[in-house]
Design an enzyme around this catalytic site. Structure first.
Site: not given
Ligand code: ZN
Length: 136
Positions: A93, A61, A48-50, A59, A90
């Site tokens: 995704c 995935e 994940n890359i915020e 996300c 989520c």
């Molecule tokens: Zn997701």
């Protein structure tokens, strides 16, 4: 459905766990790693890359998905990389998977360790999903 071999499952879980190290999650501290098994046998990692702006966040995935079309994915995640329970994909995704995968056969491995995992089809995680076939 293509039956995954135990060695493949273990490889995917190991890769997903290692991908958590690449997670950029300064805001949630929820590290997620994913490993995607492509149809050609290659395994692609994702994390994940915020983003401070939230909307551009990605996300794990989907990071993996943007790389390949595939047979299976393993997803792991937890606060500060502690894997206590399954980190299911989520909704966004799941929808992205719906676009690229056959919901009846695409397999999603949720794991907290190499010994503790469960495998779901996309259809189980996204019943009555709306996908490309609805637009034919
Ligand atoms: Zn997701």
């Amino acid at each position: 459905m293509k039956k995954l071999e135990e060695t493949q499952i273990q490889e995917l879980i190991e890769k997903a766990i290692s991908m958590m190290d690449h997670s950029y999650s300064p805001y949630s501290h929820f590290h997620v790693g994913a490993a995607l098994l492509a149809k050609n046998g290659n395994v692609y990692g994702g994390c994940n890359i915020e983003n401070a702006g939230y909307t551009p966040s990605n996300c794990a995935e989907r990071t993996a998905f943007f790389k390949a079309v595939s047979d299976a994915i393993c997803v792991v995640g937890g606060m500060n990389k502690v894997l206590k329970e399954y980190a299911a994909p989520c909704g966004v995704c799941r929808q992205v998977m719906m676009e690229f995968c056959d919901p009846d056969t695409f397999q999603i491995i949720l794991a907290t360790s190499k010994d503790q995992y469960e495998i779901f089809t996309l259809k189980e995680l996204l019943p009555l999903g709306f996908g490309p076939n609805n637009l034919k």
